[in-house]
Design a protein around this motif. Sequence first.
Motif, PDB file in Angstrom:
ATOM      1  N   THR A 278      27.395  21.586 -39.258  1.00  0.00           N
ATOM      2  CA  THR A 278      27.145  20.343 -39.998  1.00  0.00           C
ATOM      3  C   THR A 278      27.246  20.718 -41.461  1.00  0.00           C
ATOM      4  O   THR A 278      27.774  19.876 -42.210  1.00  0.00           O
TER       5      THR A 278
ATOM      6  N   ARG B 284      28.391  23.308 -43.296  1.00  0.00           N
ATOM      7  CA  ARG B 284      29.592  23.509 -43.755  1.00  0.00           C
ATOM      8  C   ARG B 284      30.517  22.212 -43.932  1.00  0.00           C
ATOM      9  O   ARG B 284      31.346  22.256 -44.880  1.00  0.00           O
ATOM     10  N   GLU B 285      30.519  21.357 -42.981  1.00  0.00           N
ATOM     11  CA  GLU B 285      31.390  20.279 -43.040  1.00  0.00           C
ATOM     12  C   GLU B 285      30.921  19.118 -44.063  1.00  0.00           C
ATOM     13  O   GLU B 285      31.816  18.514 -44.517  1.00  0.00           O
TER      14      GLU B 285
ATOM     15  N   LYS C 172      32.349  20.387 -47.285  1.00  0.00           N
ATOM     16  CA  LYS C 172      33.457  19.958 -47.500  1.00  0.00           C
ATOM     17  C   LYS C 172      33.834  18.491 -47.911  1.00  0.00           C
ATOM     18  O   LYS C 172      34.623  18.176 -48.883  1.00  0.00           O
TER      19      LYS C 172
ATOM     20  N   VAL D  92      37.130  17.347 -43.606  1.00  0.00           N
ATOM     21  CA  VAL D  92      36.207  17.387 -42.321  1.00  0.00           C
ATOM     22  C   VAL D  92      36.718  17.798 -41.251  1.00  0.00           C
ATOM     23  O   VAL D  92      37.469  17.061 -40.704  1.00  0.00           O
ATOM     24  N   SER D  93      36.405  18.684 -40.496  1.00  0.00           N
ATOM     25  CA  SER D  93      36.715  19.046 -39.042  1.00  0.00           C
ATOM     26  C   SER D  93      36.478  17.915 -37.962  1.00  0.00           C
ATOM     27  O   SER D  93      35.453  17.449 -38.012  1.00  0.00           O
TER      28      SER D  93
ATOM     29  N   GLU E 299      33.393  18.248 -36.056  1.00  0.00           N
ATOM     30  CA  GLU E 299      32.045  17.526 -36.492  1.00  0.00           C
ATOM     31  C   GLU E 299      31.544  16.358 -35.616  1.00  0.00           C
ATOM     32  O   GLU E 299      30.318  16.142 -35.600  1.00  0.00           O
TER      33      GLU E 299
END
Length: 412
Positions: A119, A121-122, A125, A134-135, A138
């Motif tokens: 979370t 890391r996202e 972003k 964002v992936s 997530e």
Amino acid sequence: MSSTARTVVTGIGVAAPNGLGREEYWKALLAGENGIDRISRFDASGYPSQLAGEIRDFEPKEHLPSRLLPQTDTSTRYALAAADWALADAGIGPDTAETLADYDMGVVTSTAQGGFDFTHREFHKLWSKGPEFVSVYESFAWFYAVNTGQISIRHGLRGPSAALVAEQAGGLDAIGHARRTVRGGTRLVLTGGVDSAFDPWGYTAQLAGGRVSTVTDPALAYLPFDSRAAGYVPGEGGAVLITEDAASARARGAERIYGEIAGYTATFDPAPGSGRPPGLRRAIELALADAELIPSDIDVVFADGAGLPDLDRAEAQALREVFGAHGVPVTAPKSLTGRLTAGGGPADLAAALLALRDQVVPHTAHTASVPEEYGLDLVLDQPRRAALRAALILARGRHGFNSAVVVTAPAA
């Protein structure tokens, strides 16, 4: 199936700071190998604490297929690997489908922190680049139920499943719920707890609780029940267990039975200032009653061991009131790993089952000076050989959670 069906453990998988796998973890505990060191995931020099029980030798691509790596947090990767090891240990695989159908097998896990690293890391972003970066993963990789879901999908375990959250007590609660599920008719339940939160955000969240030690020496930072106790060190990892109905395990030809989950209870502390006693003693007594045992039947206690004077004193009092002063050997092997949050109770339970197997109690490393007022027979300095038939495992979570599990050795 009877609501009193015996629930046994047939497989163990452990991912801990001082050992990956059941036997490596067990050997490390007996040898006193410390998994606590200066945190390495990020620069922690500006933090009031810089120590952690990190898992440093886990390479995800060696344990998981590449398709899972983009969609999993660190904690889920540990959980998936530990689940693989536990299933293999129990002899559960595609060739068991004839005797165990997918709906005969469920998953019950606990995590207190969710996918913190993923979370963070996202979110970075999102803030620095925009939402389109964002992936899509997530949407679930952060969630508390993700370990249950990912394990269920990976192994086709479609029976009754659940996810529990109760901080440090949650892992034992998951095991207690798995036992309840087996008693309700599900033949096999994979259960346990795993946690990890060692990115800057997750580590800050742990420090915010005010209980983390600021001692800089890895051998002195976390000293359960010691007169010098000044907090705990956070750790990561945990354990996954295979619990089964005893009759079903025998029928399918289980290779080994480590022991029985004979008793379980959870209690909750009253509100501060209520004048009512804490709930830990009641949890111990109810778990013993559930196991149909009396205090003298317990051969060892795997304590919660908070590493804070007030909490250690309260746990010592509960043990003294139930077992008498110096009435039972007590140990807190988590002094070598740090507190693993939801993974701590299952890791201790795994150690308890291995203690019953090998007839030896791991010691509480680094603790040296136990206040006499505690009245504890704390196992110090080195492992202790003993005749072991039953063990009590305790865990306490923040804000009043108490959980107790009793395990007994398999029948001869």
